[in-house]
Design a protein around this motif. Structure first.
Motif, PDB file in Angstrom:
ATOM      1  N   LEU A 118       0.827  -1.206   0.000  1.00 35.95           N
ATOM      2  CA  LEU A 118       0.000   0.000   0.000  1.00 35.95           C
ATOM      3  C   LEU A 118       0.866   1.262   0.000  1.00 35.95           C
ATOM      4  N   LYS A 119       1.949   1.262   0.762  1.00 36.75           N
ATOM      5  CA  LYS A 119       2.872   2.398   0.763  1.00 36.75           C
ATOM      6  C   LYS A 119       3.502   2.579  -0.607  1.00 36.75           C
ATOM      7  N   GLU A 120       3.867   1.474  -1.228  1.00 36.94           N
ATOM      8  CA  GLU A 120       4.438   1.518  -2.580  1.00 36.94           C
ATOM      9  C   GLU A 120       3.437   2.114  -3.568  1.00 36.94           C
ATOM     10  N   LEU A 121       2.188   1.695  -3.488  1.00 40.51           N
ATOM     11  CA  LEU A 121       1.140   2.231  -4.363  1.00 40.51           C
ATOM     12  C   LEU A 121       0.925   3.720  -4.122  1.00 40.51           C
ATOM     13  N   GLU A 122       0.937   4.123  -2.852  1.00 39.25           N
ATOM     14  CA  GLU A 122       0.759   5.530  -2.513  1.00 39.25           C
ATOM     15  C   GLU A 122       1.898   6.376  -3.087  1.00 39.25           C
ATOM     16  N   GLN A 123       3.120   5.877  -2.980  1.00 34.63           N
ATOM     17  CA  GLN A 123       4.271   6.590  -3.534  1.00 34.63           C
ATOM     18  C   GLN A 123       4.165   6.711  -5.053  1.00 34.63           C
ATOM     19  N   GLU A 124       3.718   5.661  -5.700  1.00 34.76           N
ATOM     20  CA  GLU A 124       3.563   5.695  -7.165  1.00 34.76           C
ATOM     21  C   GLU A 124       2.483   6.705  -7.565  1.00 34.76           C
ATOM     22  N   GLN A 125       1.386   6.746  -6.822  1.00 36.27           N
ATOM     23  CA  GLN A 125       0.326   7.721  -7.103  1.00 36.27           C
ATOM     24  C   GLN A 125       0.828   9.142  -6.908  1.00 36.27           C
ATOM     25  N   LEU A 126       1.637   9.350  -5.876  1.00 34.96           N
ATOM     26  CA  LEU A 126       2.213  10.678  -5.640  1.00 34.96           C
ATOM     27  C   LEU A 126       3.163  11.064  -6.772  1.00 34.96           C
ATOM     28  N   ARG A 127       4.023  10.135  -7.192  1.00 40.71           N
ATOM     29  CA  ARG A 127       4.932  10.402  -8.320  1.00 40.71           C
ATOM     30  C   ARG A 127       4.152  10.770  -9.577  1.00 40.71           C
ATOM     31  N   GLN A 128       3.077  10.046  -9.824  1.00 42.19           N
ATOM     32  CA  GLN A 128       2.255  10.309 -11.008  1.00 42.19           C
ATOM     33  C   GLN A 128       1.616  11.695 -10.925  1.00 42.19           C
ATOM     34  N   ALA A 129       1.090  12.045  -9.756  1.00 43.05           N
ATOM     35  CA  ALA A 129       0.470  13.361  -9.581  1.00 43.05           C
ATOM     36  C   ALA A 129       1.500  14.475  -9.760  1.00 43.05           C
ATOM     37  N   LEU A 130       2.710  14.283  -9.234  1.00 41.43           N
ATOM     38  CA  LEU A 130       3.761  15.277  -9.402  1.00 41.43           C
ATOM     39  C   LEU A 130       4.153  15.431 -10.866  1.00 41.43           C
ATOM     40  N   MET A 131       4.290  14.321 -11.572  1.00 40.90           N
ATOM     41  CA  MET A 131       4.636  14.382 -12.993  1.00 40.90           C
ATOM     42  C   MET A 131       3.563  15.127 -13.772  1.00 40.90           C
ATOM     43  N   GLU A 132       2.305  14.834 -13.492  1.00 39.23           N
ATOM     44  CA  GLU A 132       1.209  15.517 -14.180  1.00 39.23           C
ATOM     45  C   GLU A 132       1.224  17.010 -13.866  1.00 39.23           C
ATOM     46  N   GLY A 133       1.500  17.355 -12.615  1.00 34.14           N
ATOM     47  CA  GLY A 133       1.572  18.755 -12.236  1.00 34.14           C
ATOM     48  C   GLY A 133       2.718  19.476 -12.924  1.00 34.14           C
TER      49      GLY A 133
END
Length: 79
Positions: free
Chosen positions: A39-54
């Protein structure tokens, strides 16, 4: 911590490996830690994706701002 009993299906090979490597009394804790790690790994990936999109969404704006400030930034530097 409050606990819940869950039933789920996993591949037979995974179940056998778990039974072989983890004692019966420690399996629930082992699975809980493994799920939390994932779950932590998934959360980190979602954060990375949101940062890239931003970053991508602001790329044009950042380029324009950099162009406006480039002259001031380079002022006094020999070329």
């Amino acid at each position: 911590m409050k606990t819940l009993k869950l039933n789920f299906t996993i591949p037979e090979e995974v179940a056998e490996a778990l039974k072989t490597r983890v004692s019966k009394r420690k399996r629930s804790a082992f699975v809980a830690v493994a799920v939390l790690d994932k779950l932590k790994e998934l959360e980190q990936e979602q954060l990375r994706q949101a940062l890239m999109e931003g970053y991508q969404a602001r790329r044009e704006e950042d380029t324009e701002i950099n162009k406006k400030w480039e002259a001031a930034t380079l002022e006094g530097w020999s070329r």
